[in-house]
Design an enzyme around this catalytic site. Structure first.
Site, PDB file in Angstrom:
ATOM      1  N   TYR A 147       0.842  -1.218   0.000  1.00  0.00           N
ATOM      2  CA  TYR A 147       0.000   0.000   0.000  1.00  0.00           C
ATOM      3  C   TYR A 147       0.869   1.257   0.000  1.00  0.00           C
ATOM      4  CZ  TYR A 147      -3.825   3.031   1.762  1.00  0.00           C
ATOM      5  OH  TYR A 147      -4.769   4.012   1.942  1.00  0.00           O
ATOM      6  N   LYS A 151       0.935   4.152  -2.770  1.00  0.00           N
ATOM      7  CA  LYS A 151       0.588   5.541  -2.448  1.00  0.00           C
ATOM      8  C   LYS A 151       1.757   6.490  -2.726  1.00  0.00           C
ATOM      9  CE  LYS A 151      -3.687   5.033  -1.190  1.00  0.00           C
ATOM     10  NZ  LYS A 151      -4.721   5.330  -2.214  1.00  0.00           N
TER      11      LYS A 151
HETATM   12  P1  NAI Z   1     -13.354   2.154   1.544  1.00  0.00           P
HETATM   13  O1  NAI Z   1     -12.811   0.779   1.667  1.00  0.00           O
HETATM   14  O2  NAI Z   1     -14.371   2.625   2.513  1.00  0.00           O
HETATM   15  O3  NAI Z   1     -13.895   2.411   0.062  1.00  0.00           O
HETATM   16  C1  NAI Z   1     -13.128   2.075  -1.064  1.00  0.00           C
HETATM   17  C2  NAI Z   1     -14.051   1.812  -2.234  1.00  0.00           C
HETATM   18  O4  NAI Z   1     -13.258   1.456  -3.389  1.00  0.00           O
HETATM   19  C3  NAI Z   1     -15.015   0.646  -1.984  1.00  0.00           C
HETATM   20  O5  NAI Z   1     -16.342   1.047  -2.244  1.00  0.00           O
HETATM   21  C4  NAI Z   1     -14.540  -0.420  -2.952  1.00  0.00           C
HETATM   22  O6  NAI Z   1     -15.566  -1.276  -3.428  1.00  0.00           O
HETATM   23  C5  NAI Z   1     -13.937   0.418  -4.064  1.00  0.00           C
HETATM   24  N1  NAI Z   1     -13.020  -0.354  -4.884  1.00  0.00           N
HETATM   25  C6  NAI Z   1     -12.063  -1.221  -4.471  1.00  0.00           C
HETATM   26  N2  NAI Z   1     -11.453  -1.785  -5.524  1.00  0.00           N
HETATM   27  C7  NAI Z   1     -12.034  -1.270  -6.633  1.00  0.00           C
HETATM   28  C8  NAI Z   1     -11.819  -1.479  -8.013  1.00  0.00           C
HETATM   29  N3  NAI Z   1     -10.902  -2.344  -8.473  1.00  0.00           N
HETATM   30  N4  NAI Z   1     -12.592  -0.784  -8.899  1.00  0.00           N
HETATM   31  C9  NAI Z   1     -13.530   0.077  -8.439  1.00  0.00           C
HETATM   32  N5  NAI Z   1     -13.760   0.313  -7.135  1.00  0.00           N
HETATM   33  C10 NAI Z   1     -13.024  -0.357  -6.232  1.00  0.00           C
HETATM   34  O7  NAI Z   1     -12.042   3.108   1.583  1.00  0.00           O
HETATM   35  P2  NAI Z   1     -11.864   4.643   2.012  1.00  0.00           P
HETATM   36  O8  NAI Z   1     -11.328   4.652   3.374  1.00  0.00           O
HETATM   37  O9  NAI Z   1     -13.046   5.444   1.662  1.00  0.00           O
HETATM   38  O10 NAI Z   1     -10.630   5.021   1.058  1.00  0.00           O
HETATM   39  C11 NAI Z   1     -10.781   5.689  -0.193  1.00  0.00           C
HETATM   40  C12 NAI Z   1      -9.396   6.023  -0.725  1.00  0.00           C
HETATM   41  O11 NAI Z   1      -8.692   6.830   0.230  1.00  0.00           O
HETATM   42  C13 NAI Z   1      -8.513   4.801  -0.956  1.00  0.00           C
HETATM   43  O12 NAI Z   1      -7.700   5.008  -2.103  1.00  0.00           O
HETATM   44  C14 NAI Z   1      -7.661   4.772   0.286  1.00  0.00           C
HETATM   45  O13 NAI Z   1      -6.456   4.087   0.068  1.00  0.00           O
HETATM   46  C15 NAI Z   1      -7.456   6.248   0.535  1.00  0.00           C
HETATM   47  N6  NAI Z   1      -7.085   6.586   1.893  1.00  0.00           N
HETATM   48  C16 NAI Z   1      -7.881   6.238   2.967  1.00  0.00           C
HETATM   49  C17 NAI Z   1      -7.509   6.583   4.242  1.00  0.00           C
HETATM   50  C18 NAI Z   1      -8.328   6.215   5.450  1.00  0.00           C
HETATM   51  O14 NAI Z   1      -7.852   6.426   6.582  1.00  0.00           O
HETATM   52  N7  NAI Z   1      -9.533   5.690   5.308  1.00  0.00           N
HETATM   53  C19 NAI Z   1      -6.247   7.301   4.520  1.00  0.00           C
HETATM   54  C20 NAI Z   1      -5.501   7.638   3.328  1.00  0.00           C
HETATM   55  C21 NAI Z   1      -5.921   7.276   2.076  1.00  0.00           C
END
Ligand code: NAI
Length: 246
Positions: A147, A151
């Site tokens: 990851y 990133k």
């Molecule tokens: P989440 O797990 O709540 O939502 C992620 C969404 O991406 C899900 O709806 C999932 O179905 C979708 N997804 C996964 N693989 C996919 C694919 N191949 N094609 C289309 N959709 C796909 O995650 P969250 O926390 O909302 O994170 C969103 C973004 O922010 C991610 O890139 C994550 O790495 C990044 N992020 C999150 C942080 C956190 O603390 N939650 C911190 C820093 C970055």
């Protein structure tokens, strides 16, 4: 119109709703179109227009089909938010090759495929805004070699696209959140054997503003970066961590 990947929940959903409130038509992209209904309905209830699109961002054919559906349903994209993401955490000696490939595939390959597809419309129209989701994990995080590499890779990707696309009126930036309260961080709490409440409390104790982040905190920053007025901001990594991380 704006394309937001991974917008069925979490940060992507909050960003989709915020950009709709800002007046954009929004394509809500996630693996299964049915999972996008909550976000689409929330936007419709606020008087906005949204379309659910099922696509796997790491798959080239799926991305091509998604853009076809988006352009037919809502018109040509001016905004792309590469937010879809997964975690497959493990210490290096236990990290499997499929778990390495899956994480790099969604974050890096997915952002590449989506951006390459979107830039054609943006450069032709002389305007575009791309925002990639990086993370404070880009700076290194135990158990997240895959990851963290993805990133950090997105930061180089962001800067290079900014250099290539700037002359066409397209800006490319990244936001790099710290701890945001979503299903993803709930899954991490489970992995480390803490209740989500205790995990949040211990994270908040380390954060200068004394709270964890909310999806709306990220949506607010994305709203600025995709605004017309932000046209002189490009190739930047904006850390959103309640303090000076990064
Ligand atoms: P989440 O797990 O709540 O939502 C992620 C969404 O991406 C899900 O709806 C999932 O179905 C979708 N997804 C996964 N693989 C996919 C694919 N191949 N094609 C289309 N959709 C796909 O995650 P969250 O926390 O909302 O994170 C969103 C973004 O922010 C991610 O890139 C994550 O790495 C990044 N992020 C999150 C942080 C956190 O603390 N939650 C911190 C820093 C970055």
């Amino acid at each position: 119109m704006a394309v937001i990947t991974g917008a069925a929940r979490g940060i992507g959903a909050a960003t989709a709703i915020r950009l709709a409130d800002d007046g954009h038509r929004v394509a809500v992209v996630d693996l299964d179109a049915r999972d996008c209904a909550g976000t689409v309905d929330a936007i419709a209830a606020r008087g906005g227009k949204a379309l659910a699109v099922g696509a796997d961002v790491s798959d080239e054919d799926s991305v091509a089909a998604a853009f076809e559906a988006v352009v037919t349903g809502l018109g040509e994209p001016t905004i792309l938010v590469n937010n879809a993401g997964i975690i497959r955490d493990n210490l290096l000696f236990k990290l499997s090759t499929p778990d390495w490939d899956a994480v790099l595939g969604v974050h890096l390959r997915g952002s590449f495929l989506m951006s390459r597809a979107a830039q054609g419309y943006m450069t032709r129209n002389g305007f575009g805004r791309i925002v990639n989701l990086s993370s404070t994990s880009a700076l290194g995080n135990r158990g997240q070699a895959n990851y963290s590499a993805a990133k950090a890779g997105l930061q180089g990707f962001t800067k290079t696209l900014a250099i290539e696309l700037g002359r066409f009126g397209v800006t490319v930036n990244a936001v790099a959140p710290g701890f945001i309260q979503t299903d993803m961080t709930a899954a991490t709490a489970q992995r480390v054997g803490l209740s989500f409440e205790d995990f949040i409390a211990s994270a908040a104790a380390q954060i200068p503003v004394a709270r964890v982040g909310r999806p709306q905190d990220v949506a607010h920053a994305v709203s600025f970066l995709v605004s017309e007025g932000a046209g002189f901001v490009s190739g930047q990594i904006l850390y959103l961590a309640g303090g000076p991380a990064g």
